[in-house]
Design an enzyme around this catalytic site. Structure first.
Site, mmCIF file in Angstrom:
data_model
loop_
_atom_site.group_PDB
_atom_site.id
_atom_site.type_symbol
_atom_site.label_atom_id
_atom_site.label_comp_id
_atom_site.label_asym_id
_atom_site.label_seq_id
_atom_site.Cartn_x
_atom_site.Cartn_y
_atom_site.Cartn_z
ATOM 1 N N TYR A 179 -0.226 6.375 4.386
ATOM 2 C CA TYR A 179 0.391 5.604 5.472
ATOM 3 C C TYR A 179 1.599 4.828 4.950
ATOM 4 O O TYR A 179 2.690 4.853 5.529
ATOM 5 C CB TYR A 179 -0.652 4.645 6.086
ATOM 6 C CG TYR A 179 -0.307 4.097 7.447
ATOM 7 C CD1 TYR A 179 1.004 3.831 7.809
ATOM 8 C CD2 TYR A 179 -1.301 3.836 8.375
ATOM 9 C CE1 TYR A 179 1.312 3.322 9.074
ATOM 10 C CE2 TYR A 179 -1.009 3.336 9.634
ATOM 11 C CZ TYR A 179 0.302 3.075 9.972
ATOM 12 O OH TYR A 179 0.591 2.579 11.214
ATOM 13 N N GLY B 48 -0.131 4.396 -0.258
ATOM 14 C CA GLY B 48 -0.900 5.613 0.014
ATOM 15 C C GLY B 48 -0.158 6.460 1.041
ATOM 16 O O GLY B 48 1.061 6.353 1.192
ATOM 17 N N HIS C 103 -8.687 -0.733 19.017
ATOM 18 C CA HIS C 103 -8.426 0.547 18.334
ATOM 19 C C HIS C 103 -9.782 1.084 17.881
ATOM 20 O O HIS C 103 -10.050 1.238 16.697
ATOM 21 C CB HIS C 103 -7.489 0.309 17.149
ATOM 22 C CG HIS C 103 -7.019 1.569 16.486
ATOM 23 N ND1 HIS C 103 -6.432 2.609 17.164
ATOM 24 C CD2 HIS C 103 -7.025 1.949 15.180
ATOM 25 C CE1 HIS C 103 -6.117 3.570 16.311
ATOM 26 N NE2 HIS C 103 -6.469 3.199 15.104
ATOM 27 N N ARG D 2 -10.997 5.975 6.445
ATOM 28 C CA ARG D 2 -12.366 6.505 6.613
ATOM 29 C C ARG D 2 -12.395 7.998 6.323
ATOM 30 O O ARG D 2 -11.368 8.676 6.314
ATOM 31 C CB ARG D 2 -12.888 6.204 8.012
ATOM 32 C CG ARG D 2 -12.113 6.825 9.137
ATOM 33 C CD ARG D 2 -12.815 6.588 10.459
ATOM 34 N NE ARG D 2 -11.902 6.728 11.572
ATOM 35 C CZ ARG D 2 -12.278 6.976 12.816
ATOM 36 N NH1 ARG D 2 -13.560 7.114 13.101
ATOM 37 N NH2 ARG D 2 -11.397 7.085 13.784
ATOM 38 N N GLY E 222 0.855 -1.190 0.000
ATOM 39 C CA GLY E 222 0.000 0.000 0.000
ATOM 40 C C GLY E 222 0.885 1.231 0.000
ATOM 41 O O GLY E 222 1.625 1.463 0.966
ATOM 42 N N ASN F 57 -12.252 -3.481 3.199
ATOM 43 C CA ASN F 57 -10.832 -3.727 3.495
ATOM 44 C C ASN F 57 -10.536 -5.210 3.725
ATOM 45 O O ASN F 57 -9.418 -5.661 3.487
ATOM 46 C CB ASN F 57 -10.375 -2.874 4.681
ATOM 47 C CG ASN F 57 -10.135 -1.423 4.261
ATOM 48 O OD1 ASN F 57 -10.173 -1.106 3.066
ATOM 49 N ND2 ASN F 57 -9.884 -0.544 5.217
#
Ligand SMILES: NC(=O)c1ccc[n+]([C@@H]2O[C@H](COP(=O)([O-])OP(=O)(O)OC[C@H]3O[C@@H](n4cnc5c(N)ncnc54)[C@H](O)[C@@H]3O)[C@@H](O)[C@H]2O)c1
Ligand SMILES: O=C(O)C[C@H](O)C(=O)O
Length: 316
Positions: free
Chosen positions: A13, A11, A182, A89, A9, A102
């Site tokens: 992050y 993106g 979390h 989100r 990924g 996801n």
């Protein structure tokens, strides 16, 4: 042999995590993958061009992967794989709203990790992270100690930062801890918070501490509401990168992570935020410490909340 880490990924992050990992200069290679054509290669080129300025030798390799696992050969031999693939989100959404979309992504990623990097330690960050961690373990079939999730280091950092700002003290003087899920059943642990060794309860009134607890629990949503287009990534990537570093260095550092709990705190058979010692094989052991009755009750409540959801993820 040189150390290798993969970040799946590319993106916000994933790319910030890859850059932090490269800047540690402890890996031979950081592999950054995504399904978007050209994006990982472009980001890798950009990061590599920062090497002469930042002074690191780690090479970043960007790879676009296909729907049938094309490109995944690049992750072979990874010591650690950090899974950041998945949607973030937007304001008004809960992390749980990302569960189904996801889950499909994380399952596909995890199956490819199992195939191409069967000895890797897997650190999951995609949300909802407690459930995505459980799913990644199911889909890889890796031993449970080799799959764990990132949440507690981030949530603890948020709690620590708020305490330091409130008291006007350096963040270094503050020790804090956050356990549980979390999500809504996150358990910030005031009894484990100190400032220069003094209990937090000697420095702030109970109502103020409760305000900081609530702010910590809403820490992700607070950033989402400001950003509007996605979620936090600077503090989250710092957390995941530190965890990956502890694994490759076999450091034995104790951090709050989403780990498989098997009897600790009287809780069994669930991935939950607890303190754990990290090493080359992932979780060396879950570390149990003293909690107040209220904190322990909160942890047990969190365990039951995530257990119910984790039971469903295998079918997603
Ligand atoms: N655990 C935590 O503490 C924490 C903190 C922050 C964000 N997150 C989560 O991390 C995830 C990523 O956040 P972000 O801000 O980077 O989002 P982002 O939208 O910026 O990036 C996600 C990336 O995943 C890629 N992707 C999608 N499917 C893929 C697949 N099958 N294989 C490889 N890549 C794929 C997308 O193309 C995109 O580039 C989100 O689910 C977010 O909620 C978790
Ligand atoms: O809040 C989110 O959706 C992202 C992440 O889990 C966070 O806590 O920042």
């Amino acid at each position: 042999m040189g150390k290798k880490v993969t970040v799946v990924g590319a993106g916000f992050y994933g790319s910030t995590t890859a850059q932090r990992l490269a800047e540690y200069d402890i890996f031979d290679t950081v592999v950054l993958t995504d399904i978007i054509d050209g994006k990982p290669a472009g980001l890798a080129l950009d990061m590599n061009q920062s090497r002469p300025i930042e002074g690191f030798e780690t090479k970043v390799v960007g790879v676009t992967t296909g729907p049938n696992g094309e490109g995944y050969e690049a992750i072979e031999g990874s010591d650690v794989v950090v899974v950041t693939a998945g949607l973030p989100r937007k304001p008004g959404m809960s992390r749980m709203d990302l569960l189904e979309v996801n889950a499909k992504i994380v399952r596909q990623v995890a199956e490819n990790i199992a195939k191409y990097a069967p000895n890797a330690v897997v650190i999951v960050v995609s949300n909802p992270v407690d459930e995505m961690t459980a799913l990644a373990q199911i889909a890889t079939q890796f031993p449970k100690n080799r799959v764990f999730g990132q949440a507690g280091v981030l949530d603890t950092a948020r709690f620590t930062n708020s305490i330091a700002e409130t008291l006007g003290v350096p963040v270094k003087s503050v020790k804090a801890l956050t356990l549980g899920s979390h999500g809504d059943t996150m358990v910030p642990v005031p009894s484990r918070c100190t400032v220069d060794g003094k209990p937090l309860s000697d420095l702030l009134p109970a109502e103020k501490i409760e305000e900081l607890v609530v702010r910590t629990r809403n820490g992700g949503a607070e950033v989402v509401a400001l950003l509007k287009t996605g979620s936090a990534y600077y503090a989250p990537s710092a957390a995941a990168a530190r965890m990956a570093k502890a694994v490759v260095e076999d450091s034995g550092e104790v951090m709050p992570v989403c780990a498989w709990v098997d009897g600790e705190y009287g809780i069994s058979g669930v991935y939950l935020g607890v303190e754990a010692e990290l090493g080359a094989q992932g979780i060396k052991k879950v570390v149990e410490d003293k909690l107040t009755d209220t904190e322990l009750a909160g942890l047990k409540e969190a365990a039951e909340a995530v257990r119910a959801k984790q039971a469903d993820v295998a079918s997603l």
